[in-house]
Design a protein around this motif. Structure first.
Motif, PDB file in Angstrom:
ATOM      1  N   THR A  80      84.015 -64.476  20.936  1.00 26.45           N
ATOM      2  CA  THR A  80      82.632 -64.316  21.367  1.00 26.45           C
ATOM      3  C   THR A  80      82.261 -62.846  21.311  1.00 26.45           C
ATOM      4  N   ASP A  81      80.973 -62.579  21.275  1.00 29.38           N
ATOM      5  CA  ASP A  81      80.528 -61.186  21.317  1.00 29.38           C
ATOM      6  C   ASP A  81      80.200 -60.762  22.746  1.00 29.38           C
ATOM      7  N   LYS A  82      80.462 -61.633  23.722  1.00 35.32           N
ATOM      8  CA  LYS A  82      80.221 -61.328  25.138  1.00 35.32           C
ATOM      9  C   LYS A  82      81.462 -60.687  25.754  1.00 35.32           C
ATOM     10  N   ASP A  83      81.276 -59.971  26.862  1.00 30.47           N
ATOM     11  CA  ASP A  83      82.410 -59.434  27.611  1.00 30.47           C
ATOM     12  C   ASP A  83      83.168 -60.586  28.264  1.00 30.47           C
ATOM     13  N   VAL A  84      84.485 -60.551  28.194  1.00 28.92           N
ATOM     14  CA  VAL A  84      85.292 -61.622  28.787  1.00 28.92           C
ATOM     15  C   VAL A  84      86.263 -61.126  29.855  1.00 28.92           C
ATOM     16  N   LEU A  85      86.530 -59.839  29.895  1.00 24.53           N
ATOM     17  CA  LEU A  85      87.460 -59.332  30.898  1.00 24.53           C
ATOM     18  C   LEU A  85      86.792 -59.320  32.261  1.00 24.53           C
TER      19      LEU A  85
ATOM     20  N   SER B  53      93.509 -57.776  27.582  1.00 26.59           N
ATOM     21  CA  SER B  53      93.956 -56.712  26.700  1.00 26.59           C
ATOM     22  C   SER B  53      92.768 -55.820  26.401  1.00 26.59           C
ATOM     23  N   PRO B  54      92.987 -54.531  26.264  1.00 21.40           N
ATOM     24  CA  PRO B  54      91.870 -53.637  25.961  1.00 21.40           C
ATOM     25  C   PRO B  54      91.192 -54.029  24.646  1.00 21.40           C
ATOM     26  N   ALA B  55      89.934 -53.644  24.527  1.00 21.70           N
ATOM     27  CA  ALA B  55      89.160 -53.979  23.333  1.00 21.70           C
ATOM     28  C   ALA B  55      89.829 -53.435  22.086  1.00 21.70           C
ATOM     29  N   GLY B  56      89.666 -54.140  21.033  1.00 21.83           N
ATOM     30  CA  GLY B  56      90.202 -53.733  19.744  1.00 21.83           C
ATOM     31  C   GLY B  56      90.008 -54.873  18.773  1.00 21.83           C
ATOM     32  N   LYS B  57      90.117 -54.573  17.533  1.00 23.38           N
ATOM     33  CA  LYS B  57      89.925 -55.593  16.512  1.00 23.38           C
ATOM     34  C   LYS B  57      91.184 -56.441  16.389  1.00 23.38           C
TER      35      LYS B  57
ATOM     36  N   GLY C 225      94.992 -49.314  29.068  1.00 27.18           N
ATOM     37  CA  GLY C 225      95.346 -49.611  27.684  1.00 27.18           C
ATOM     38  C   GLY C 225      96.579 -50.476  27.559  1.00 27.18           C
ATOM     39  N   ILE C 226      96.980 -51.107  28.661  1.00 25.10           N
ATOM     40  CA  ILE C 226      98.181 -51.935  28.685  1.00 25.10           C
ATOM     41  C   ILE C 226      97.774 -53.399  28.811  1.00 25.10           C
ATOM     42  N   PRO C 227      98.156 -54.249  27.853  1.00 21.56           N
ATOM     43  CA  PRO C 227      97.831 -55.673  27.985  1.00 21.56           C
ATOM     44  C   PRO C 227      98.455 -56.249  29.244  1.00 21.56           C
ATOM     45  N   SER C 228      97.755 -57.154  29.915  1.00 22.52           N
ATOM     46  CA  SER C 228      98.266 -57.779  31.135  1.00 22.52           C
ATOM     47  C   SER C 228      98.055 -59.282  31.101  1.00 22.52           C
TER      48      SER C 228
END
Length: 148
Positions: free
Chosen positions: A39-44, A73-77, A58-61
């Motif tokens: 999705t293009d929405k925020d999910v965190l 997980s932090p944003a990224g492609k 910056g650490i996946p949890s």
């Protein structure tokens, strides 16, 4: 490594409904499957939770509870390899959306609605159209044939 198949289309085109039907057919055939919705929405979590504070570093949890877990997980492609790595033990992973990631893709809509630059389309599914030919064009009622 699982087979990745994208189900892409425009908003309210029937992507989630089709993905659910395909997943049911895949599971009924004895294969294992997983689902990812892009999705293009925020999910965190917007709340200041323990996992969100760690994720901000910056650490996946992974937030694990009695009823399941949620990964942050932090944003990224995300890439094909990244998607496959999330469910390496599955046979098939259906990815809803992800128009910009090259992978085999079912376009939910007519061929004429396909935007330029969308790659990997091997089938079209139009829930409001005439019955398809069952080889490359599918419509409502032909989900089992498409899954096969």
């Amino acid at each position: 490594m699982p087979l990745l198949i994208a189900v892409s289309g425009f908003k309210d085109s029937g992507k989630t409904t089709l993905a659910g039907a395909l997943l049911a057919e895949i599971m009924a055939s004895g294969l294992s499957a997983a689902f990812i919705k892009h999705t293009d929405k925020d999910v965190l979590s917007g709340d200041r939770t323990d996992t969100s504070r760690i994720s901000d570093l910056g650490i996946p949890s992974l937030y694990w509870g009695r009823d399941g877990f949620v990964a942050e997980s932090p944003a990224g492609k995300l890439s094909r390899a990244g998607i496959a790595g999330l469910f390496p033990e599955k046979d098939v992973v259906i990815v809803e959306g992800a128009k910009d990631i090259p992978m085999p893709r079912i376009w939910v809509g007519t061929p004429g609605s396909l935007p330029p630059g969308i790659r990997g389309v091997f089938a079209f599914y139009d829930r409001s159209g005439d019955p398809g030919d069952g080889e490359r064009f599918f419509s409502t009622g032909q989900e089992a044939a498409l899954a096969a």
